[in-house]
Design an enzyme around this catalytic site. Structure first.
Site, PDB file in Angstrom:
ATOM      1  N   LYS A 208     -47.164 -52.608 -56.393  1.00 38.07           N
ATOM      2  CA  LYS A 208     -47.718 -51.442 -56.184  1.00 38.07           C
ATOM      3  C   LYS A 208     -49.329 -51.713 -57.002  1.00 38.07           C
ATOM      4  O   LYS A 208     -49.322 -51.895 -58.303  1.00 38.07           O
ATOM      5  CB  LYS A 208     -47.125 -50.295 -56.742  1.00 38.07           C
ATOM      6  CG  LYS A 208     -47.791 -49.054 -56.335  1.00 38.07           C
ATOM      7  CD  LYS A 208     -47.109 -47.841 -56.846  1.00 38.07           C
ATOM      8  CE  LYS A 208     -47.662 -46.510 -56.667  1.00 38.07           C
ATOM      9  NZ  LYS A 208     -49.111 -46.490 -57.325  1.00 38.07           N
ATOM     10  N   PRO A 243     -47.929 -39.812 -56.485  1.00 33.19           N
ATOM     11  CA  PRO A 243     -46.786 -40.413 -57.449  1.00 33.19           C
ATOM     12  C   PRO A 243     -45.526 -40.493 -56.920  1.00 33.19           C
ATOM     13  O   PRO A 243     -44.838 -41.488 -57.385  1.00 33.19           O
ATOM     14  CB  PRO A 243     -47.104 -39.477 -58.604  1.00 33.19           C
ATOM     15  CG  PRO A 243     -47.641 -38.029 -58.231  1.00 33.19           C
ATOM     16  CD  PRO A 243     -48.557 -38.605 -56.958  1.00 33.19           C
ATOM     17  N   GLU A 284     -44.252 -55.092 -69.897  1.00 32.43           N
ATOM     18  CA  GLU A 284     -45.418 -55.746 -70.520  1.00 32.43           C
ATOM     19  C   GLU A 284     -46.140 -54.503 -70.966  1.00 32.43           C
ATOM     20  O   GLU A 284     -46.981 -53.944 -70.010  1.00 32.43           O
ATOM     21  CB  GLU A 284     -46.151 -56.675 -69.917  1.00 32.43           C
ATOM     22  CG  GLU A 284     -46.846 -57.711 -70.796  1.00 32.43           C
ATOM     23  CD  GLU A 284     -48.041 -56.960 -71.201  1.00 32.43           C
ATOM     24  OE1 GLU A 284     -48.559 -56.576 -72.195  1.00 32.43           O
ATOM     25  OE2 GLU A 284     -49.065 -57.278 -70.121  1.00 32.43           O
ATOM     26  N   CYS A 318     -54.351 -54.699 -73.644  1.00 33.62           N
ATOM     27  CA  CYS A 318     -53.170 -54.615 -74.372  1.00 33.62           C
ATOM     28  C   CYS A 318     -52.930 -55.510 -75.606  1.00 33.62           C
ATOM     29  O   CYS A 318     -52.485 -55.060 -76.581  1.00 33.62           O
ATOM     30  CB  CYS A 318     -51.910 -54.563 -73.764  1.00 33.62           C
ATOM     31  SG  CYS A 318     -51.786 -56.088 -72.724  1.00 33.62           S
ATOM     32  N   GLU A 414     -52.493 -46.638 -79.248  1.00 34.33           N
ATOM     33  CA  GLU A 414     -53.496 -47.437 -78.446  1.00 34.33           C
ATOM     34  C   GLU A 414     -54.806 -46.782 -77.841  1.00 34.33           C
ATOM     35  O   GLU A 414     -54.608 -45.719 -77.317  1.00 34.33           O
ATOM     36  CB  GLU A 414     -52.631 -48.175 -77.331  1.00 34.33           C
ATOM     37  CG  GLU A 414     -53.488 -49.354 -76.430  1.00 34.33           C
ATOM     38  CD  GLU A 414     -52.418 -49.949 -75.634  1.00 34.33           C
ATOM     39  OE1 GLU A 414     -52.603 -51.198 -75.541  1.00 34.33           O
ATOM     40  OE2 GLU A 414     -51.631 -49.064 -74.783  1.00 34.33           O
TER      41      GLU A 414
END
Length: 518
Positions: A208, A243, A284, A318, A414
């Site tokens: 996806k 979604p 991840e 990341c 983050e």
């Protein structure tokens, strides 16, 4: 966890508010799509589309097909059938040949893929030569080559039980149908680091695309359909603004495994959604990695690394070291060096070879970054440089903050933008404590005398680490995190084994064989 939450989890990007190009825009009926879905070996236009924007200009780049729940269900069914009935899971030679074909197609279409990656995510030429394109392409070749020498069996020898000899061995089998959900920031890397090992292991895949960057992932599906012998249903590629499409991938009982790259909050929800059917989950996730500068380090080298790595792809990575830990006695000196290096960063048109930093993915993501910077200043941090929105497009100037409390939001959460937070420490133990003061454990860096630096690096709970600028990132090196930075490892042999099951066999050794062996 309700179905709506699961759906939102499965379609979010790398940051909680990252979606803005695709998912934030309504689907458009009747507008032709620029790319096609890949379902059961067929390239399909759904008749509904949603736009993908060029983040350097804010203009519509193209339109992606807007998959619906029925499309996702059809993709899962195709992957299930291909796994259960085709020879893919058992024919290693076929997998090698198809991976080599895919690798060659990626090489042959490198210019087209590179331009699309620049236009859709703002990748600069230097990034295309690295983690945005050329390195991901090398991952496909790595797994094709690995299959030529990798043993799918492991002999455990004999044991004696009940007066008889029993021979045991292990066979490594494909995990099954894999749902692979990726973020927008490095679409080629994220897609190929999931596709290549999953296919090498013998799995079938439903991939996806991120709603913010669907076109490049769809282009990979078109290459598979047009230039490889991969059987129908083995690879399916979806894009969608709805979604609800993602919920199918995390909850459908015909999916055996979910692999996801994105934010930690989203990863938690995906893990919860997959738990009802006890799917294997590879995650991840996010990071808030620290770079430590020791008092015996080359400060200029550390400053160059810290400044330019933080603005790589506008900070949308990341594993970037977004916390800079410096000794209090050298704080001002190091800050001035980083500030000077930030002033050398050229940002703008990602097509220009002289550009180092491109745009953020969307206006929504830029607003999120700016809001975090403003809150940090209000909480007591000092804005040394940056903190400005620039246009056209979604640019944000390289930003340096000092006087940052180790527990502040800007030091704990983050940002996913070009924002570096400087934190002063007292001694080595204090530096290690601050570096470990995070829910994340993805990466880290340290600068200083080799022995001392390595000893400190071993005390920090992260999955990857750079010492004095060392680069660990390559197809043969496992990548992943500790703590809430994820579960599992991508790339290397470890990446292949994420997509395998192990079946242990035993058989009674015939008496004649025992006597002959004696």
């Amino acid at each position: 966890m309700g179905s709506t939450e699961a759906v939102q989890a499965a379609t979010a990007g790398a940051g909680e508010s990252a979606s803005g190009n695709g998912a934030g825009n309504a689907a458009t009926a009747g507008r032709p799509a620029d790319r096609r879905l890949l379902i059961n070996g067929e390239l399909i236009d759904t008749g509904r589309t949603f736009p993908s924007l060029n983040p350097a200009t804010g203009d519509v780049l193209g339109y992606a097909p807007d998959a619906e729940v029925a499309d996702a269900e059809a993709a899962v069914a195709a992957a299930r059938k291909a796994f259960d009935t085709a020879e893919w899971a058992t024919d290693v030679d076929l997998r090698i040949r198809c991976l080599e074909q895919f690798h060659q197609a990626l090489i042959d279409h490198r210019d087209e893929l590179g331009q699309l990656t620049t236009d859709e995510v703002g990748a600069t030429p230097a990034l295309l030569a690295g983690a945005q394109l050329d390195q991901p392409v090398a991952i496909v070749k790595y797994y094709a080559d690995l299959l030529k020498t990798y043993s799918m069996t492991e002999d455990l020898g004999n044991i004696e039980s009940r007066g008889m000899q029993h021979h045991r061995w292990v066979e490594k089998e494909a995990a099954g149908v894999v749902a692979a959900i990726i973020a927008y920031n490095y679409p080629n890397q994220l897609a190929l680091a999931k596709l290549a090992p999953a296919l090498a292991a013998g799995c079938t895949v439903v991939l996806k695309a991120a709603p913010d960057a669907p076109l490049i992932t769809l282009a990979l599906g078109e290459l598979i359909a047009n230039h490889t012998d991969i059987p129908a249903g083995v690879v399916n590629v979806l894009s969608g603004a709805d979604p609800a499409v993602g919920a199918v991938l995390t909850t459908d009982p015909d999916v055996d495994m979910v692999t996801f790259t994105g934010s930690t909050p989203t990863g938690r929800r995906i893990m919860a959604a997959a738990s009802d059917t006890l799917k294997r989950v590879f995650l991840e996730l996010g990071g808030k990695s620290a770079a430590i500068v020791l008092d015996d380090a080359d400060f200029q080298t550390a400053a160059v690394f810290s400044a330019f790595s933080m603005v790589t792809h506008a900070g949308q990575g990341c594993a970037l070291t977004s916390r800079l830990l410096v000794p209090k006695s050298h704080h001002d000196e190091i800050v001035e060096l980083v500030k000077a290096n930030f002033s050398f960063v050229r940002y703008g048109d990602p097509n220009d070879p002289k550009t180092y930093m491109g745009p953020l993915i969307s206006e929504k993501q830029r607003d999120k970054v700016d809001a975090m910077v403003q809150r940090a200043v209000a909480a007591g941090a000092t804005l040394v440089t940056g903190g400005e929105k620039k246009g056209p497009g979604y640019f944000y100037t390289p930003t340096l903050l000092t006087n940052v409390d180790p527990d502040a939001e800007i030091a704990q959460e983050e940002v996913f933008g070009p924002v570096l937070a400087v934190i002063a420490y007292d001694d080595d133990d204090d530096a290690v404590r601050i570096a470990n003061n995070s829910i994340y454990g993805l990466s880290g860096a340290i600068f200083g005398g080799e022995e001392r630096a390595l000893a400190m690096a071993r005390r920090i709970r992260t999955g990857t680490f750079s010492i004095n600028g060392g680069n660990y990132f390559s197809p043969d090196a496992p990548f992943g995190g500790y703590k809430q930075s994820g579960i599992g490892r991508e790339m290397g042999e470890a990446g292949l084994e994420e997509f395998q099951e192990r079946k242990t066999f035993a058989t009674v050794v015939p008496q004649a064989d025992k006597e002959g062996a004696a």
